[in-house]
Design an enzyme around this catalytic site. Structure first.
Site: not given
Length: 341
Positions: A161, A231, A327
């Site tokens: 990520r 998410s 995120e």
């Protein structure tokens, strides 16, 4: 101060915020013409794709630039298909395009929301595949020089990520196109959960695509019905020693061994087993079917979502001693900020 342009339909959380100016660009030339003067004059600027990885906590005191450039071209050699995709293309539609044209390799990444241009920024991934596995290069507008530059996959500094676009090139680059390299000799990736029941010698890319779509559709709410950003938390990575200690206390804890010996934990499992699945705080909640997803239950503000996220982080840390990380990007009045209330 007046913020005349609504951003409600341009963020998948459906948060009601606005901005000073909203501009749509459909070519690299338009992008250069719009972004370079804004950057040089140090005016707040946000380049937006699908708005599926962002939380607005305030009106935005600047210009939002929506990248809508389209186009996919394909070349090939004996071993690979090479795709060049404009940044404004929808990611899931790209996955469908490749399958419909007998190119495999993206099927595990089906139904990830957002645009192609946003994909490299956080090195999107799902079910054992990450963008870096199939990325060939990334083209971007360098805001300092005004030039279109290209980075190889190694130069993108991809990790879980993360990428150079969240690091040294943060706020200095606008991705304009992405190059993918898909091998003609296909190897299925079946290590994760719902894909493990497939047999590697008989499964097809379409089988994996349909299973991923089925699972994601069951677990992830439609943002048009229940606002969300997919998410919300990264899966935390801990040392093998820390994992052994946790597994002694929580024998059913879900973890995936990494190449360097560390272990990636399932953040959704941690949240659920901290007692937060279905938890509601004000107008925001933890989704009842997938604890990794935070949802807008009606009229949640960005502050409501951040307040819930901080509660989840604190609770998981209290129970497991593991720190979760959000995120999505958190956008305040003058630009990106940290998760806070």
């Amino acid at each position: 101060m007046s913020f005349p342009y609504s951003l409600k339909s341009f963020n998948t959380f459906g948060v009601t915020q606005s901005c000073l100016s909203l501009i749509e660009v459909r070519s690299k030339a338009e992008l250069q013409a719009i972004c370079l003067p804004l950057y040089q004059s140090k005016q707040p600027m946000l380049v937006l794709g699908g708005g599926s990885n962002i939380v607005f906590t305030d009106d935005f005191n600047g210009t939002v630039v929506r990248v809508l450039s389209k186009g996919i071209s394909v070349t090939e050699d004996v071993s690979y298909f090479y795709l060049e995709i404009e940044a404004g293309e929808n990611w899931h539609e790209l996955v469908e395009f490749t399958l419909n044209n007998h190119m495999a390799g993206l099927e595990n990444l089906a139904l990830i929301p957002g645009t192609v241009g946003a994909a490299p920024i956080q090195n999107i991934g799902a079910y054992g595949v990450e963008l870096c596995d199939i990325c060939h290069w990334v083209e971007y507008l360098d805001l300092d020089s005004g030039l279109l530059l290209r980075l190889s996959v190694d130069e993108c500094e991809f990790s879980y990520r993360e990428s150079i676009f969240k690091g040294r090139l943060r706020d200095k680059a606008v991705i304009t196109a992405v190059g993918l390299r898909l091998p003609k000799t296909w190897q299925p990736r079946l290590a994760y959960g719902p894909l493990q029941s497939f047999a590697a010698d008989t499964v097809t890319p379409r089988d994996i695509f349909e299973r991923v779509c089925e699972v994601r559709s069951e677990k992830l709410p439609d943002p048009h019905i229940l606002g969300n950003a997919g998410s919300f938390f990264k899966n935390p990575i801990i040392s093998a020693a820390a994992y052994v200690e946790l597994a002694q206390r929580f024998p059913n804890i879900v973890g995936y061994a990494q190449a360097n010996g560390d272990v990636k934990l399932a953040a959704g499992w941690l949240i659920e087993h901290a007692g937060l699945k279905g938890f509601v705080l004000g107008n925001a909640g933890v989704h009842a079917k997938q604890a990794l997803v935070l949802v807008n239950l009606g009229n949640a503000t960005g502050q409501d979502i951040c307040r819930l996220a901080l509660h989840v982080i604190a609770r998981v840390h209290d129970v497991f001693g593991v720190m979760l990380e959000a995120e999505p990007r958190i956008m305040g009045l003058n630009g990106e900020t940290s998760l806070h209330v």
